[in-house]
Design a protein around this motif. Structure first.
Motif, PDB file in Angstrom:
ATOM      1  N   MET A   1       0.837  -1.198   0.000  1.00 53.33           N
ATOM      2  CA  MET A   1       0.000   0.000   0.000  1.00 53.33           C
ATOM      3  C   MET A   1       0.880   1.258   0.000  1.00 53.33           C
ATOM      4  SD  MET A   1      -3.148  -0.688  -0.186  1.00 53.33           S
ATOM      5  CE  MET A   1      -3.489  -2.336  -0.745  1.00 53.33           C
ATOM      6  N   TYR A   2       0.498   2.207  -0.815  1.00 59.46           N
ATOM      7  CA  TYR A   2       1.331   3.405  -0.959  1.00 59.46           C
ATOM      8  C   TYR A   2       0.854   4.548  -0.068  1.00 59.46           C
ATOM      9  CZ  TYR A   2       2.977   0.857  -4.980  1.00 59.46           C
ATOM     10  OH  TYR A   2       3.516  -0.108  -5.785  1.00 59.46           O
ATOM     11  N   LEU A   3      -0.460   4.557   0.211  1.00 59.07           N
ATOM     12  CA  LEU A   3      -1.034   5.684   0.954  1.00 59.07           C
ATOM     13  C   LEU A   3      -1.589   5.220   2.287  1.00 59.07           C
ATOM     14  CD1 LEU A   3      -3.191   7.243  -1.918  1.00 59.07           C
ATOM     15  CD2 LEU A   3      -0.945   8.041  -1.144  1.00 59.07           C
ATOM     16  N   LYS A   4      -1.673   6.177   3.215  1.00 59.96           N
ATOM     17  CA  LYS A   4      -2.360   5.871   4.485  1.00 59.96           C
ATOM     18  C   LYS A   4      -3.877   5.874   4.218  1.00 59.96           C
ATOM     19  CE  LYS A   4       0.732   8.795   7.137  1.00 59.96           C
ATOM     20  NZ  LYS A   4       0.719  10.141   6.704  1.00 59.96           N
ATOM     21  N   ASP A   5      -4.605   5.163   5.079  1.00 63.17           N
ATOM     22  CA  ASP A   5      -6.069   5.146   4.939  1.00 63.17           C
ATOM     23  C   ASP A   5      -6.628   6.566   4.961  1.00 63.17           C
ATOM     24  OD1 ASP A   5      -6.014   2.455   4.817  1.00 63.17           O
ATOM     25  OD2 ASP A   5      -6.754   2.106   6.861  1.00 63.17           O
ATOM     26  N   SER A   6      -6.017   7.425   5.807  1.00 62.78           N
ATOM     27  CA  SER A   6      -6.544   8.797   5.934  1.00 62.78           C
ATOM     28  C   SER A   6      -6.395   9.566   4.612  1.00 62.78           C
ATOM     29  CB  SER A   6      -5.814   9.542   7.059  1.00 62.78           C
ATOM     30  OG  SER A   6      -4.433   9.556   6.791  1.00 62.78           O
ATOM     31  N   GLU A   7      -5.367   9.227   3.840  1.00 63.33           N
ATOM     32  CA  GLU A   7      -5.192   9.919   2.549  1.00 63.33           C
ATOM     33  C   GLU A   7      -6.245   9.445   1.548  1.00 63.33           C
ATOM     34  OE1 GLU A   7      -0.522  10.837   2.103  1.00 63.33           O
ATOM     35  OE2 GLU A   7      -0.982   8.739   2.497  1.00 63.33           O
ATOM     36  N   VAL A   8      -6.533   8.147   1.582  1.00 64.30           N
ATOM     37  CA  VAL A   8      -7.575   7.614   0.685  1.00 64.30           C
ATOM     38  C   VAL A   8      -8.923   8.237   1.056  1.00 64.30           C
ATOM     39  CG1 VAL A   8      -8.765   5.529  -0.078  1.00 64.30           C
ATOM     40  CG2 VAL A   8      -6.290   5.473   0.341  1.00 64.30           C
ATOM     41  N   THR A   9      -9.171   8.326   2.375  1.00 65.01           N
ATOM     42  CA  THR A   9     -10.432   8.924   2.840  1.00 65.01           C
ATOM     43  C   THR A   9     -10.521  10.375   2.382  1.00 65.01           C
ATOM     44  OG1 THR A   9     -10.372   7.487   4.751  1.00 65.01           O
ATOM     45  CG2 THR A   9     -11.802   9.410   4.933  1.00 65.01           C
TER      46      THR A   9
END
Ligand code: AKG
Length: 249
Positions: A1-9
Motif C-alpha cells: 500500500m502506498y497511501l495511508k487510509d486517511s489519505e484515501v479517505t
C-alpha cells in the motif's frame, strides 16, 4: 500500500490528492529529457480560448514513446491510482502537456467527465505528474474540494455556477516529481504560466477495468489524434480493453 487510509479517505471526500515525490530526482531527469524531445519533434494538439492558448500536448504519448509509457504505467503512480479507486483500473489515455512560458492563458474551470466517453464504476481519475517545478505562477492547478459530489450538468458554464463561485478552493503548487490525482468529476482549473520556464507534465487518465464505451460523452469532433479516431468507430457498450487500454496489473 502506498497511501495511508486517511489519505484515501481524504481523496474520496475532496476528489483530489497531492502525493509528493512520487518520482525520484533521477526518474524526473530521464522523463523530462524524453518529454522535451517529444514536444520538440511531435505534432501537438492545441487548446485555444478567446484570450489565447491554454496549452498544447502530445496525444497518445504512451504509444509514441516507450519511456512515456513507462511513466503512464509507473508502478507507484498506478498503485496509488488503484488504491484511491479501490478497484482494478485500466489506462484510458495519457497526454504530455506543455503550458508555454509567458503567453499561455489560464486553464478554464472544468470537469473531465464530460469529455470522457466511459461508462463504468464512477472511479475515473487523472494522475498529473509534474516534470518541472510548478509553483502557482507557472500554472499549477486549483481544485474545488468536494465538487465531485455536485450534480453538474455536462454543458454548464462552471465559472458562473452559483455554488462553485463561492466555494472555497485549493491551489496546489507542485515540485518536479510530485503528483496530483483528481476524480473525473472534480472541478479544477490552472493558472497561466507567467514564468520564463515551460510547464511540462504528464496527465494520465485511468478508468474502471470493466469500462465500456459511452458515446454520449464523446468529445471528438475535429480531434485528429489516434484515440479520438478509434473512439469514433466504436459502438455504445463496446469494451474498452486490450492492448490499447491496458490493465494496470
Ligand atoms: C487535467 O489533467 O484534467 C487538466 O485539466 C489539466 C489542466 C492543466 O494541465 O492545466
Amino acid at each position: 500500500m502506498y497511501l495511508k487510509d486517511s489519505e484515501v479517505t481524504r481523496f474520496r471526500a475532496e476528489g483530489f490528492l497531492k502525493v509528493p515525490q512520487v518520482l525520484s530526482t533521477a526518474e524526473v531527469a530521464g522523463f523530462l529529457e524524453e518529454a522535451k524531445k517529444l514536444l520538440h519533434h511531435k505534432t501537438t494538439l492545441h487548446w485555444p480560448v478567446e484570450e489565447g492558448m491554454v496549452m498544447d500536448w502530445v496525444a497518445d504519448v504512451e504509444l509514441e514513446s516507450a519511456t512515456m509509457r513507462r511513466l503512464a504505467l509507473h508502478p507507484v503512480v498506478t498503485g496509488i491510482a488503484e488504491q484511491l479507486a479501490g478497484r482494478p483500473l485500466r489506462l484510458f489515455k495519457s497526454e504530455l502537456l506543455r503550458k508555454e512560458s509567458a503567453g499561455s492563458t489560464a486553464t478554464p474551470l472544468h470537469i473531465d467527465e464530460s469529455a470522457l466517453p466511459i461508462n463504468s464504476a464512477p472511479v475515473t481519475l487523472t494522475a498529473w505528474v509534474a516534470l518541472v517545478d510548478v509553483p502557482a505562477e507557472r500554472g499549477c492547478m486549483t481544485f474545488w474540494p468536494g465538487s465531485h459530489g455536485l450534480e453538474l450538468a455536462e454543458t454548464e458554464d462552471l465559472t458562473s455556477h452559483p455554488e462553485l463561485r463561492f466555494w472555497p478552493r485549493l491551489t496546489v503548487p507542485l515540485r518536479a516529481g510530485d503528483c496530483t490525482f483528481h476524480h473525473a468529476r472534480t472541478a479544477h482549473s490552472a493558472h497561466a504560466n507567467e514564468t520564463d520556464v515551460t510547464r511540462i507534465s504528464l496527465a494520465t487518465v485511468y478508468m474502471d477495468a470493466e469500462a465500456r464505451f459511452d458515446p454520449r460523452r464523446l468529445y471528438a469532433e475535429g480531434m485528429t489524434d489516434g484515440l479520438s479516431r478509434l473512439l469514433a468507430t466504436m459502438k455504445a457498450g463496446d469494451e474498452l480493453s486490450g492492448e490499447r487500454f491496458p490493465k494496470l496489473r
